[in-house]
Design a protein around this motif. Sequence first.
Motif, PDB file in Angstrom:
ATOM      1  N   ASN A  13      43.199  54.170 -57.648  1.00  0.00           N
ATOM      2  CA  ASN A  13      41.934  53.901 -58.336  1.00  0.00           C
ATOM      3  C   ASN A  13      40.879  54.870 -57.809  1.00  0.00           C
ATOM      4  O   ASN A  13      41.132  55.644 -56.877  1.00  0.00           O
ATOM      5  CB  ASN A  13      41.494  52.443 -58.181  1.00  0.00           C
ATOM      6  N   LYS A  14      39.690  54.837 -58.395  1.00  0.00           N
ATOM      7  CA  LYS A  14      38.643  55.800 -58.044  1.00  0.00           C
ATOM      8  C   LYS A  14      38.232  55.680 -56.579  1.00  0.00           C
ATOM      9  O   LYS A  14      38.083  56.691 -55.879  1.00  0.00           O
ATOM     10  CB  LYS A  14      37.420  55.610 -58.937  1.00  0.00           C
ATOM     11  N   GLU A  15      38.063  54.460 -56.113  1.00  0.00           N
ATOM     12  CA  GLU A  15      37.577  54.245 -54.758  1.00  0.00           C
ATOM     13  C   GLU A  15      38.505  54.851 -53.717  1.00  0.00           C
ATOM     14  O   GLU A  15      38.068  55.544 -52.793  1.00  0.00           O
ATOM     15  CB  GLU A  15      37.407  52.739 -54.514  1.00  0.00           C
ATOM     16  N   VAL A  16      39.798  54.611 -53.860  1.00  0.00           N
ATOM     17  CA  VAL A  16      40.762  55.119 -52.891  1.00  0.00           C
ATOM     18  C   VAL A  16      40.925  56.634 -53.023  1.00  0.00           C
ATOM     19  O   VAL A  16      41.030  57.351 -52.028  1.00  0.00           O
ATOM     20  CB  VAL A  16      42.121  54.408 -53.050  1.00  0.00           C
ATOM     21  N   SER A  17      40.925  57.132 -54.250  1.00  0.00           N
ATOM     22  CA  SER A  17      41.029  58.580 -54.459  1.00  0.00           C
ATOM     23  C   SER A  17      39.865  59.310 -53.800  1.00  0.00           C
ATOM     24  O   SER A  17      40.060  60.290 -53.068  1.00  0.00           O
ATOM     25  CB  SER A  17      41.066  58.897 -55.953  1.00  0.00           C
ATOM     26  N   ASP A  18      38.651  58.829 -54.048  1.00  0.00           N
ATOM     27  CA  ASP A  18      37.472  59.444 -53.430  1.00  0.00           C
ATOM     28  C   ASP A  18      37.555  59.370 -51.907  1.00  0.00           C
ATOM     29  O   ASP A  18      37.165  60.308 -51.195  1.00  0.00           O
ATOM     30  CB  ASP A  18      36.192  58.755 -53.910  1.00  0.00           C
ATOM     31  N   TYR A  19      38.072  58.265 -51.412  1.00  0.00           N
ATOM     32  CA  TYR A  19      38.147  58.041 -49.960  1.00  0.00           C
ATOM     33  C   TYR A  19      39.086  59.047 -49.294  1.00  0.00           C
ATOM     34  O   TYR A  19      38.714  59.706 -48.318  1.00  0.00           O
ATOM     35  CB  TYR A  19      38.625  56.608 -49.700  1.00  0.00           C
ATOM     36  N   VAL A  20      40.313  59.192 -49.821  1.00  0.00           N
ATOM     37  CA  VAL A  20      41.286  60.066 -49.158  1.00  0.00           C
ATOM     38  C   VAL A  20      40.918  61.542 -49.330  1.00  0.00           C
ATOM     39  O   VAL A  20      41.212  62.363 -48.447  1.00  0.00           O
ATOM     40  CB  VAL A  20      42.717  59.784 -49.655  1.00  0.00           C
ATOM     41  N   LEU A  21      40.268  61.904 -50.444  1.00  0.00           N
ATOM     42  CA  LEU A  21      39.828  63.288 -50.629  1.00  0.00           C
ATOM     43  C   LEU A  21      38.644  63.605 -49.721  1.00  0.00           C
ATOM     44  O   LEU A  21      38.541  64.712 -49.174  1.00  0.00           O
ATOM     45  CB  LEU A  21      39.454  63.536 -52.089  1.00  0.00           C
ATOM     46  N   SER A  22      37.748  62.636 -49.534  1.00  0.00           N
ATOM     47  CA  SER A  22      36.581  62.863 -48.674  1.00  0.00           C
ATOM     48  C   SER A  22      36.999  63.015 -47.208  1.00  0.00           C
ATOM     49  O   SER A  22      36.357  63.738 -46.452  1.00  0.00           O
ATOM     50  CB  SER A  22      35.568  61.722 -48.820  1.00  0.00           C
ATOM     51  N   LYS A  23      38.073  62.337 -46.822  1.00  0.00           N
ATOM     52  CA  LYS A  23      38.577  62.496 -45.455  1.00  0.00           C
ATOM     53  C   LYS A  23      38.974  63.948 -45.206  1.00  0.00           C
ATOM     54  O   LYS A  23      38.667  64.527 -44.161  1.00  0.00           O
ATOM     55  CB  LYS A  23      39.794  61.589 -45.243  1.00  0.00           C
ATOM     56  N   PHE A  24      39.681  64.521 -46.167  1.00  0.00           N
ATOM     57  CA  PHE A  24      40.107  65.915 -46.025  1.00  0.00           C
ATOM     58  C   PHE A  24      38.895  66.835 -45.931  1.00  0.00           C
ATOM     59  O   PHE A  24      38.846  67.738 -45.085  1.00  0.00           O
ATOM     60  CB  PHE A  24      40.978  66.311 -47.208  1.00  0.00           C
ATOM     61  N   ASP A  25      37.907  66.624 -46.789  1.00  0.00           N
ATOM     62  CA  ASP A  25      36.701  67.453 -46.788  1.00  0.00           C
ATOM     63  C   ASP A  25      35.989  67.374 -45.441  1.00  0.00           C
ATOM     64  O   ASP A  25      35.479  68.382 -44.926  1.00  0.00           O
ATOM     65  CB  ASP A  25      35.739  67.019 -47.910  1.00  0.00           C
ATOM     66  N   ARG A  26      35.931  66.170 -44.881  1.00  0.00           N
ATOM     67  CA  ARG A  26      35.214  65.998 -43.602  1.00  0.00           C
ATOM     68  C   ARG A  26      35.894  66.793 -42.494  1.00  0.00           C
ATOM     69  O   ARG A  26      35.230  67.454 -41.687  1.00  0.00           O
ATOM     70  CB  ARG A  26      35.173  64.519 -43.236  1.00  0.00           C
ATOM     71  N   TYR A  27      37.212  66.770 -42.449  1.00  0.00           N
ATOM     72  CA  TYR A  27      37.907  67.508 -41.399  1.00  0.00           C
ATOM     73  C   TYR A  27      37.897  69.008 -41.662  1.00  0.00           C
ATOM     74  O   TYR A  27      37.917  69.800 -40.711  1.00  0.00           O
ATOM     75  CB  TYR A  27      39.338  66.991 -41.261  1.00  0.00           C
ATOM     76  N   ARG A  28      37.872  69.390 -42.912  1.00  0.00           N
ATOM     77  CA  ARG A  28      37.783  70.817 -43.232  1.00  0.00           C
ATOM     78  C   ARG A  28      36.519  71.422 -42.661  1.00  0.00           C
ATOM     79  O   ARG A  28      36.489  72.576 -42.210  1.00  0.00           O
ATOM     80  CB  ARG A  28      37.835  71.009 -44.742  1.00  0.00           C
ATOM     81  N   ASP A  29      35.437  70.654 -42.664  1.00  0.00           N
ATOM     82  CA  ASP A  29      34.137  71.143 -42.188  1.00  0.00           C
ATOM     83  C   ASP A  29      34.002  71.120 -40.671  1.00  0.00           C
ATOM     84  O   ASP A  29      33.027  71.653 -40.128  1.00  0.00           O
ATOM     85  CB  ASP A  29      32.995  70.312 -42.807  1.00  0.00           C
ATOM     86  N   LYS A  30      34.941  70.495 -39.966  1.00  0.00           N
ATOM     87  CA  LYS A  30      34.859  70.439 -38.503  1.00  0.00           C
ATOM     88  C   LYS A  30      35.246  71.775 -37.890  1.00  0.00           C
ATOM     89  O   LYS A  30      36.035  72.533 -38.465  1.00  0.00           O
ATOM     90  CB  LYS A  30      35.792  69.346 -37.962  1.00  0.00           C
ATOM     91  N   SER A  31      34.722  72.051 -36.736  1.00  0.00           N
ATOM     92  CA  SER A  31      35.067  73.306 -36.050  1.00  0.00           C
ATOM     93  C   SER A  31      36.491  73.213 -35.497  1.00  0.00           C
ATOM     94  O   SER A  31      36.982  72.137 -35.166  1.00  0.00           O
ATOM     95  CB  SER A  31      34.090  73.581 -34.914  1.00  0.00           C
ATOM     96  N   LEU A  32      37.124  74.358 -35.395  1.00  0.00           N
ATOM     97  CA  LEU A  32      38.497  74.408 -34.890  1.00  0.00           C
ATOM     98  C   LEU A  32      38.517  74.295 -33.378  1.00  0.00           C
ATOM     99  O   LEU A  32      39.433  73.754 -32.798  1.00  0.00           O
ATOM    100  CB  LEU A  32      39.176  75.703 -35.342  1.00  0.00           C
TER     101      LEU A  32
END
Length: 435
Positions: free
Chosen positions: A416-435
Amino acid sequence: MLDVTSKVNAEVSEVIIPSYYYDKLDTKQLSEFLKEIGLSASGSKETKVYKLFSFLKKQKDLSSDFKDSLLKFFLEIIKYTNNRITIEVPIKVSKRSPILKKQTLLSRFDTDEKNFEINHILQTVLSPDDNPIVNNHDGKFNTIYRHASYNQNNIDMIELAYVRNVEYSIKSGNSIRTLEKYEFVWCEIDVYKECLRIFISNNRKTADGKQLDGSIHQMKEYFTNKLSREFDFKVDFVYDGQTLFKIYRELTSKAEIKYSNRVSPYNAEIEKFVDDMKKKLKINNYDDIDLTNRIIKLFERNLIQKDFEKLRKDPLAEGRVVSLDFQDGTGSSVKATTGGMKNTEDGLVLLDMQDSDVYFDTKETIHSLKVLGIIVVEWNAIRDLPLLDERYQKPKVTYIAYKDYYVCSVQRVNLNKEVSDYVLSKFDRYRDKSL
């Protein structure tokens, strides 16, 4: 068409259910919608589907508010449910790109705002016996929805939905049978984040070799090429292997830090033991493959494995790494878990073990190279979204990094929309973190 009338009530007049939506409808989501419009949500899926389409058939004049609710419900059904796989492709949008501004977009399609929009959704719902989907069996994708979201004159998002009738081959033992299905694909061009997202279901090879396969790679290639030509953007090349590593590093380090703290008071004793053994075995410092650190990590791993069930069920954890696929510089690959257990793939035995970094210590090698190809994470969504349906409370998600795109696949449950947005936002958050 799918006729479920006899299974519901033999005495009522016949109601034809469009088969292209029957498989897409999720029982629980349908129940919520039936309650929202004032209908009973009891019974099997067939009963609920019949109630909805029987109700729609009887209505001669639907209010605009009801049509809006109906449209919203079916748009989410088309975009999500069994479309558990999201492909995200980075794109380049130049300053001259027609998808930046409303007027340049409309000029490119030689139309106005009203005629740019395409919306066959309600027609396919309310007139299942007279619509472009049913009458098209050529295996090609047809556009059933196109919509642009504007922020004044700027474009935020362009959304498109496609459907086709296609036959897939299913192999069972030595026999092969075909399965006819309606395949929905949702695409969104996110101008602000400069990416193309493609939502697809998990599909097999088509029975007709002339038709496009429904695999991840084929869908990515087809829709990326199609939409880049139509909307004049270029595909960027961003490898997200480091993003997967950052997810792995943070989730495992948070989970395992207390075990590291239990071992650290004894680091000096371990170092002395290693030095003594190096002297006895005549191992000089040049040949020392970071022995002290590796032995410390072995003790940590032992504590983790002893306590693994407690580690796995920590209610305060953001999530846990279920498994990962890692490939070292020699081409050897391994599947490992948070607890340090690993199962080598068949190809590994063909290699000289002493030439493989994986042979010595997968975990330390991963931290050295800082790249992963595949990671499976069980997110503790109930911690962040306490009102989630039980089946969504701990979504298990596979993230795969390819050379120019990444894939997010939610396992087993209808999305559903809520879970899709949730798992995609997790990826985005870690992408923005420094290595």
